[in-house]
Design a protein around this motif. Structure first.
Motif, PDB file in Angstrom:
ATOM      1  N   ALA A   1      -2.589 -10.292  18.009  1.00 40.23           N
ATOM      2  CA  ALA A   1      -3.321  -9.108  17.546  1.00 40.23           C
ATOM      3  C   ALA A   1      -2.716  -7.834  18.135  1.00 40.23           C
ATOM      4  O   ALA A   1      -2.686  -6.792  17.477  1.00 40.23           O
ATOM      5  CB  ALA A   1      -4.795  -9.231  17.927  1.00 40.23           C
TER       6      ALA A   1
ATOM      7  N   VAL B   1      -2.544   6.005   2.982  1.00 38.41           N
ATOM      8  CA  VAL B   1      -1.841   5.744   4.241  1.00 38.41           C
ATOM      9  C   VAL B   1      -1.646   7.011   5.068  1.00 38.41           C
ATOM     10  O   VAL B   1      -1.076   7.988   4.590  1.00 38.41           O
ATOM     11  CB  VAL B   1      -0.458   5.105   3.966  1.00 38.41           C
TER      12      VAL B   1
ATOM     13  N   PHE C   1      -5.806  -9.337  11.751  1.00 29.74           N
ATOM     14  CA  PHE C   1      -5.726  -7.896  11.449  1.00 29.74           C
ATOM     15  C   PHE C   1      -7.014  -7.183  11.870  1.00 29.74           C
ATOM     16  O   PHE C   1      -6.978  -6.043  12.326  1.00 29.74           O
ATOM     17  CB  PHE C   1      -5.463  -7.666   9.957  1.00 29.74           C
TER      18      PHE C   1
ATOM     19  N   ILE D   1      -6.500  -7.312   1.820  1.00 29.33           N
ATOM     20  CA  ILE D   1      -5.464  -7.872   0.944  1.00 29.33           C
ATOM     21  C   ILE D   1      -5.220  -9.343   1.288  1.00 29.33           C
ATOM     22  O   ILE D   1      -5.138 -10.195   0.404  1.00 29.33           O
ATOM     23  CB  ILE D   1      -4.167  -7.036   1.044  1.00 29.33           C
TER      24      ILE D   1
ATOM     25  N   ALA E   1      -5.761   1.096   8.095  1.00 28.60           N
ATOM     26  CA  ALA E   1      -4.658   0.384   7.433  1.00 28.60           C
ATOM     27  C   ALA E   1      -4.736  -1.112   7.731  1.00 28.60           C
ATOM     28  O   ALA E   1      -4.522  -1.947   6.845  1.00 28.60           O
ATOM     29  CB  ALA E   1      -3.315   0.948   7.886  1.00 28.60           C
ATOM     30  N   LEU E   2      -5.075  -1.460   8.978  1.00 27.67           N
ATOM     31  CA  LEU E   2      -5.178  -2.883   9.327  1.00 27.67           C
ATOM     32  C   LEU E   2      -6.340  -3.539   8.589  1.00 27.67           C
ATOM     33  O   LEU E   2      -6.237  -4.689   8.151  1.00 27.67           O
ATOM     34  CB  LEU E   2      -5.322  -3.046  10.845  1.00 27.67           C
TER      35      LEU E   2
ATOM     36  N   ARG F   1       1.875   5.526  14.344  1.00 22.30           N
ATOM     37  CA  ARG F   1       1.047   4.373  14.720  1.00 22.30           C
ATOM     38  C   ARG F   1       0.154   3.946  13.577  1.00 22.30           C
ATOM     39  O   ARG F   1      -0.399   4.779  12.863  1.00 22.30           O
ATOM     40  CB  ARG F   1       0.197   4.718  15.934  1.00 22.30           C
ATOM     41  N   ILE F   2       0.009   2.652  13.457  1.00 22.67           N
ATOM     42  CA  ILE F   2      -0.855   2.134  12.404  1.00 22.67           C
ATOM     43  C   ILE F   2      -2.317   2.433  12.767  1.00 22.67           C
ATOM     44  O   ILE F   2      -2.681   2.452  13.944  1.00 22.67           O
ATOM     45  CB  ILE F   2      -0.610   0.621  12.194  1.00 22.67           C
TER      46      ILE F   2
ATOM     47  N   ILE G   1       0.825  -1.199   0.000  1.00 25.00           N
ATOM     48  CA  ILE G   1       0.000   0.000   0.000  1.00 25.00           C
ATOM     49  C   ILE G   1       0.867   1.260   0.000  1.00 25.00           C
ATOM     50  O   ILE G   1       0.560   2.229  -0.690  1.00 25.00           O
ATOM     51  CB  ILE G   1      -0.935   0.032   1.234  1.00 25.00           C
ATOM     52  N   ALA G   2       1.956   1.217   0.764  1.00 24.39           N
ATOM     53  CA  ALA G   2       2.805   2.418   0.869  1.00 24.39           C
ATOM     54  C   ALA G   2       3.374   2.810  -0.495  1.00 24.39           C
ATOM     55  O   ALA G   2       3.636   3.982  -0.747  1.00 24.39           O
ATOM     56  CB  ALA G   2       3.931   2.183   1.869  1.00 24.39           C
TER      57      ALA G   2
ATOM     58  N   THR H   1      -6.387  -1.258  18.197  1.00 24.06           N
ATOM     59  CA  THR H   1      -5.713   0.053  18.140  1.00 24.06           C
ATOM     60  C   THR H   1      -6.397   1.047  19.069  1.00 24.06           C
ATOM     61  O   THR H   1      -5.799   2.029  19.480  1.00 24.06           O
ATOM     62  CB  THR H   1      -5.733   0.641  16.706  1.00 24.06           C
TER      63      THR H   1
ATOM     64  N   ARG I   1       5.752   0.774   9.796  1.00 27.91           N
ATOM     65  CA  ARG I   1       4.631   0.322  10.614  1.00 27.91           C
ATOM     66  C   ARG I   1       3.344   1.091  10.323  1.00 27.91           C
ATOM     67  O   ARG I   1       2.272   0.649  10.719  1.00 27.91           O
ATOM     68  CB  ARG I   1       4.987   0.392  12.105  1.00 27.91           C
ATOM     69  N   VAL I   2       3.452   2.230   9.650  1.00 29.89           N
ATOM     70  CA  VAL I   2       2.248   3.018   9.397  1.00 29.89           C
ATOM     71  C   VAL I   2       1.350   2.336   8.364  1.00 29.89           C
ATOM     72  O   VAL I   2       0.130   2.265   8.529  1.00 29.89           O
ATOM     73  CB  VAL I   2       2.622   4.448   8.945  1.00 29.89           C
ATOM     74  N   SER I   3       1.941   1.811   7.312  1.00 35.07           N
ATOM     75  CA  SER I   3       1.125   1.135   6.297  1.00 35.07           C
ATOM     76  C   SER I   3       0.835  -0.312   6.676  1.00 35.07           C
ATOM     77  O   SER I   3      -0.144  -0.886   6.235  1.00 35.07           O
ATOM     78  CB  SER I   3       1.839   1.153   4.942  1.00 35.07           C
TER      79      SER I   3
ATOM     80  N   GLN J   1       2.270  -8.565   6.403  1.00 27.63           N
ATOM     81  CA  GLN J   1       1.800  -9.677   5.572  1.00 27.63           C
ATOM     82  C   GLN J   1       2.799 -10.834   5.598  1.00 27.63           C
ATOM     83  O   GLN J   1       3.956 -10.675   5.994  1.00 27.63           O
ATOM     84  CB  GLN J   1       1.590  -9.201   4.124  1.00 27.63           C
TER      85      GLN J   1
ATOM     86  N   ASP K   1       2.446  -2.823   5.683  1.00 31.58           N
ATOM     87  CA  ASP K   1       2.747  -3.748   4.584  1.00 31.58           C
ATOM     88  C   ASP K   1       3.597  -4.930   5.049  1.00 31.58           C
ATOM     89  O   ASP K   1       3.474  -6.035   4.530  1.00 31.58           O
ATOM     90  CB  ASP K   1       3.472  -3.004   3.455  1.00 31.58           C
TER      91      ASP K   1
ATOM     92  N   GLN L   1      -5.146  -4.121   5.129  1.00 29.83           N
ATOM     93  CA  GLN L   1      -4.265  -5.298   5.069  1.00 29.83           C
ATOM     94  C   GLN L   1      -5.104  -6.571   5.180  1.00 29.83           C
ATOM     95  O   GLN L   1      -4.792  -7.587   4.548  1.00 29.83           O
ATOM     96  CB  GLN L   1      -3.195  -5.239   6.162  1.00 29.83           C
ATOM     97  N   ALA L   2      -6.158  -6.527   5.980  1.00 27.96           N
ATOM     98  CA  ALA L   2      -7.049  -7.693   6.094  1.00 27.96           C
ATOM     99  C   ALA L   2      -7.699  -7.997   4.743  1.00 27.96           C
ATOM    100  O   ALA L   2      -7.797  -9.156   4.329  1.00 27.96           O
ATOM    101  CB  ALA L   2      -8.109  -7.443   7.162  1.00 27.96           C
TER     102      ALA L   2
ATOM    103  N   ALA M   1      -6.892  -6.789  15.454  1.00 30.25           N
ATOM    104  CA  ALA M   1      -5.888  -5.754  15.736  1.00 30.25           C
ATOM    105  C   ALA M   1      -6.445  -4.358  15.456  1.00 30.25           C
ATOM    106  O   ALA M   1      -6.134  -3.407  16.180  1.00 30.25           O
ATOM    107  CB  ALA M   1      -4.636  -6.003  14.896  1.00 30.25           C
TER     108      ALA M   1
ATOM    109  N   SER N   1      -1.636  -4.597  16.134  1.00 28.62           N
ATOM    110  CA  SER N   1      -2.298  -3.319  16.417  1.00 28.62           C
ATOM    111  C   SER N   1      -1.293  -2.199  16.622  1.00 28.62           C
ATOM    112  O   SER N   1      -1.646  -1.024  16.587  1.00 28.62           O
ATOM    113  CB  SER N   1      -3.196  -3.443  17.655  1.00 28.62           C
ATOM    114  N   ARG N   2      -0.046  -2.561  16.852  1.00 26.17           N
ATOM    115  CA  ARG N   2       1.015  -1.552  17.003  1.00 26.17           C
ATOM    116  C   ARG N   2       1.914  -1.529  15.766  1.00 26.17           C
ATOM    117  O   ARG N   2       3.007  -0.949  15.790  1.00 26.17           O
ATOM    118  CB  ARG N   2       1.834  -1.853  18.257  1.00 26.17           C
TER     119      ARG N   2
END
Lengths: 146, 757
Positions: free
Chosen positions: B254, A25, A77, A64, A57-58, A52-53, A17-18, A84, B503-505, B510, B507, A61-62, A80, B258-259
């Motif tokens: 999780a 993002v 995800f 994907i 975004a999670l 922080r994510i 994604i980035a 958050t 960690r922001v995206s 996975q 990616d 990713q889920a 998660a 989440s972080r």
């Protein structure tokens, strides 16, 4: 649907994604990835919160993960994403409670589940803890260990 | 020990007792007591019943009797949509599909979602070690193989951690993992490795293995980017003794996501046996449970393959095949696999190398889930299969098999530069953030030290204070980035910012994600598409060259340079004068010594490093001791020892000749013999002494009188002379054969020895 539901479900084609969807993002205070520059870090504009994510975004990713058949990873995800919204202390307190023998009975886990559902907008986590409580009861995990 | 004919033991057994192998202890099969790799006494038969969309019986256990592990697997791992189809396929057929290159990986990972632990175990158990290795290579998730390093030291010295982390990064490790000798040093270790890991390039993921809550906190502060300490076990009792449940571990999984922190679980054969709760089940079946559990939890991957139980697993018959088999289940379940080859399972280097080979040639997401980049005694996880000591062996194995183990050689000078840079960067940050001051003495000693026994650095107590202060001051990765930048370590600051931005995206959350050349690659954008020769991971020409570029590689120029260095010494020791065409000798006492084309003109020393002048002196002395005279002849038509010897003999008045190559290989020959049917051959030039050459000259004179001398024996100690010398031999020999000319006539050389030696 959770907060910030994306318009379009992402797939493997959008990954990473980035690189492929950078406009999607942001950090948890809404700063886009492109604004997380060295200058911004040096000037103090960037905080740990910005690194922080996000739940969004999670969730992406889920999506994907699901698109390539990894539904259990997607499930993680999704949990998660809800997590958050929990503070570090809350996460660790609930983790502790989930360990064997920490909860004295079903009740303390069910209380946590209710709070997660009602106050934290975390229905998946609530279900997850209720399910744990059922199995813990069945397997006699509510006995003191130390 | 009796030495008589009635001795009760062959002495060879004593030799075997002295081998490192005999330090390993081996255990007998005992399925009742948990000692069985594949056939536990209580292993269930595969089976699955689903009623109204839910699992009602799994592997012989009814839902009402499920323990926590069964319950979690039945709830989260088993996909009822697929289970009917998948479980109906006979395990023999599934086993064949695993090794069939025409069955795509994705078809097999789809079916795995419907298979029970017992079915997975029953299937892979049918494969032999070769088939498991092949199936693993086909089934692993990410196409490009990688590797992970341990970076620790016995003093928890932050300066050394930074320096060693930088070196590990330069070698190409995708991930580095640290842990502490003293638990409270965790923040210091994390900061030190974090800084060291951004020297040289960006993107190496880093973890600090510590207590769960603290590890997550360190991750939250931004120092680490992944975790793999989420251990799971295959029996409920072992799980509970590990102070967790499947639900608590899934919660932690999780929590990391989440972080924005990459996470994998850990499990490995024999953990349950070590913990005393094996339920009379086989290593493989219990691992199959662990792995189904991990997929169910939504872990992207696993550190799997014996791990801390590897030495125990390997003590059993088939234990190493079992470790391979469990790794195969992991990748069949579509998990990233950091494939063990971690805790050293044997004191025998051969067993260690044999175990790693399938992973090296077949590739793995992370071949070692902890390659000791430091010396064995500095490895706070315990020695790994490969450590700082054996690093070059691994690099050479990569080169031998043209197999990408994820590592690349680092030149000495560059290694030292990187170490100094890391030490300087960390010293600056420690001082700048008011944590500690590293002296010049400390920095110097750490930079050059091979291990912590050689360093003069922070005391372990000082490290504890640094660690406490980092935690108490709430130092975050942003403070470190700013500090690096202030200190002029701008590249490192940028590299660290790059890493935390990952960690922001998310990616890199996975499956099988690592960072290469500034980009996240994972099973999604770099999927293993193996479908036969020419597909899957292949070395690029550039990568092949990197693997080939190990230290101290010989080439023709290098050989000629080394010879040129000897040339001047020889010019002071001997003079050769050409006397024209060599004719048939008439002197009955002469022994002709026939030398090769480059003798004394291009090549000046034997493989044993004897000067050629000294060899000629020795031969002459021996010949004269036997009453003969030496005539030196240079041949141009051949450089082969046998033909030199026979040609020399056929020119010799006595009919006896000695063939002598520049590299020192020699032969005694007689004019009426066939070329390769010589009298005495001295093929081991590297261990042939001047005394041997002297005796050789003497023996030639004895043969010339028709007598049979005591042959000269060059004793060997079993050295692998081919390995030590053949590259040089071939290069020297090629130089000499290139000088030969067909039908060229031989010439007699007159020699004059100069000086005393």
């Amino acid at each position: 649907m959770p907060h910030n539901a994306p318009n379009k479900r992402l797939t493997a084609k959008d990954y990473p994604i980035a690189e492929n969807r950078p406009e999607e993002v942001t950090g948890s205070r809404g700063k886009p990835l492109a604004s997380l520059t060295m200058e911004a870090v040096l000037s103090g504009e960037v905080s740990m919160e910005d690194l922080r994510i996000t739940p969004r975004a999670l969730e992406q990713q889920a999506q994907i993960s699901k698109s390539v058949g990894r539904s259990t990873l997607a499930g993680n995800f999704e949990r998660a994403a809800e997590m958050t919204r929990l503070s570090q202390e809350e996460i660790m307190a609930i983790y502790e409670l989930l360990r064997p023998g920490r909860a004295a009975s079903n009740d303390s886990l069910l209380d946590v589940a209710q709070r997660l559902r009602d106050e934290q907008d975390a229905p998946l986590l609530a279900d997850f803890i209720e399910e744990a409580a059922r199995f813990y009861e069945k397997r006699g995990l509510f006995r003191k260990r130390y | 020990m009796r030495n008589g004919y009635d001795a009760n033991r062959w002495a060879r057994a004593n030799d075997w007792d002295d081998r490192a192998l005999r330090l390993d202890k081996f255990a007998a099969d005992d399925p009742e007591n948990g000692f069985s790799a594949f056939n536990g006494a209580a292993d269930p038969k595969p089976g699955l019943k689903i009623s109204s969309g839910k699992v009602s019986t799994m592997d012989g256990v009814a839902a009402e009797d499920f323990d926590l592990i069964d319950a979690f697997i039945a709830t989260y791992h088993i996909d009822p949509e697929i289970a009917g189809e998948a479980m109906a396929i006979p395990s023999e057929q599934l086993a064949r599909m695993l090794v069939d290159m025409n069955v795509p990986r994705v078809e097999l990972t789809r079916l795995a979602r419907g298979l029970t632990p017992a079915k997975l175990a029953e299937t892979v158990a049918q494969l032999n070690a070769m088939e498991i290795a092949f199936a693993y290579s086909k089934m692993r998730a990410r196409q490009t193989p990688g590797n992970q390093a341990h970076v620790t030291n016995a003093k928890d010295d932050p300066l050394q951690l930074a320096a060693d982390a930088a070196f590990a990064v330069a070698l190409g490790f995708d991930e580095i993992e640290t842990t502490m000798r003293v638990a409270r040093n965790s923040w210091s270790n994390a900061l030190a490795c974090c800084v060291g890991s951004v020297v040289g390039r960006a993107g190496t993921l880093f973890q600090c293995s510590s207590e769960e809550a603290e590890e997550l906190e360190i991750g939250m502060a931004g120092f680490t980017s992944y975790a793999e300490t989420v251990s799971v076990y295959g029996t409920e009792s072992a799980f509970i003794d590990g102070d967790d449940t499947p639900w608590s571990k899934a919660w932690l999984a999780a929590a990391y996501a989440s972080r924005g922190i990459k996470m994998r679980c850990t499990s490995g054969a024999a953990a349950e046996l070590l913990m005393g709760f094996h339920e009379s089940k086989s290593l493989l079946y219990l691992e199959a449970r662990c792995l189904c559990l991990q997929r169910g939890m939504g872990s992207q991957g696993t550190q799997n393959g014996g791990i801390d139980g590897a030495p125990l697993a390997a003590s059993m018959p088939g234990g190493v095949r079992e470790i391979m088999a469990e790794n195969l289940i992991a990748v069949w379940l579509d998990l990233e696999c950091a494939s063990g080859n971690d805790a050293r399972h044997s004191e025998s280097d051969m067993r260690v190398a044999a175990k790693v080979l399938p992973y090296l040639i077949g590739g793995s997401d992370l071949i070692c889930s902890g390659f000791g980049s430091i010396l064995k005694y500095d490895n706070s996880f315990n020695p790994s299969s490969f450590n700082g000591e054996e690093l070059e062996e691994f690099l050479v194995l990569q080169r031998d098999f043209e197999a990408d183990g994820g590592l690349t050689s680092v030149e000495d000078a560059r290694a030292l530069d990187l170490r100094r840079r890391a030490i300087d960067a960390l010293s600056h940050v420690l001082k700048d953030l008011g944590l500690a001051e590293a002296t010049e003495v400390m920095k110097r000693s750490v930079a050059v030290a091979s291990g912590s026994n050689e360093t003069d650095t922070f005391a372990t107590r000082d490290v504890g204070l640094i660690s406490n202060k980092i935690s108490a001051d709430g130092v975050t990765v942003l403070d470190v980035i700013r500090s690096l930048h202030r200190g002029g370590f701008r590249a490192e600051a940028e590299n660290l910012l790059f890493l935390v931005k990952l960690r922001v995206s998310g990616d890199y959350l996975q499956t099988s994600a690592v960072v290469r050349d500034g980009c996240v690659i994972s099973a999604i954008n770099d999927p293993n598409d193996y479908s036969g020769p020419g597909t899957g991971y292949r070395l690029s020409e550039a990568r092949r060259k990197e693997l080939a570029a190990i230290r101290d590689v010989l080439d023709r120029d290098e050989v000629l340079r080394a010879e040129a260095a000897s040339e001047m010494g020889e010019a002071k020791a001997i003079r050769y004068q050409t006397m024209g065409t060599a004719d048939l000798g008439t002197e009955r006492k002469e022994i002709v010594v026939g030398v090769s084309p480059g003798f004394g003109s291009k090549i000046f020393r034997t493989l044993a490093s004897h000067r050629l002048s000294a060899v000629l002196r020795a031969l002459q002395a021996g010949i004269e001791r036997g009453g003969g005279t030496l005539r030196l002849v240079r041949f141009w038509h051949t450089a082969d020892t046998s033909f030199l010897g026979l040609s020399a003999a056929r020119l010799s008045g006595s009919g006896l000749g000695i063939g002598l190559q520049s590299k020192g290989t020699a032969v005694i020959h007689q004019k009426d013999r066939l070329p390769h049917n010589n009298l005495e051959l001295f093929s081991n030039a590297p261990i042939t002494t001047l005394e041997h050459y002297e005796n050789m000259g003497f023996n030639a004179t004895v043969y010339s009188r028709g007598k049979l001398p005591e042959p000269v024996v060059v004793p060997t100690n079993g050295e692998a002379l081919g390995a030590r010398f053949h590259a040089r031999v071939a290069l020297i020999y090629a130089i000499e054969t290139a000088m030969t000319q067909d039908d060229a006539t031989a010439e007699t050389l007159q020699i004059m020895f100069l000086g005393d030696n």
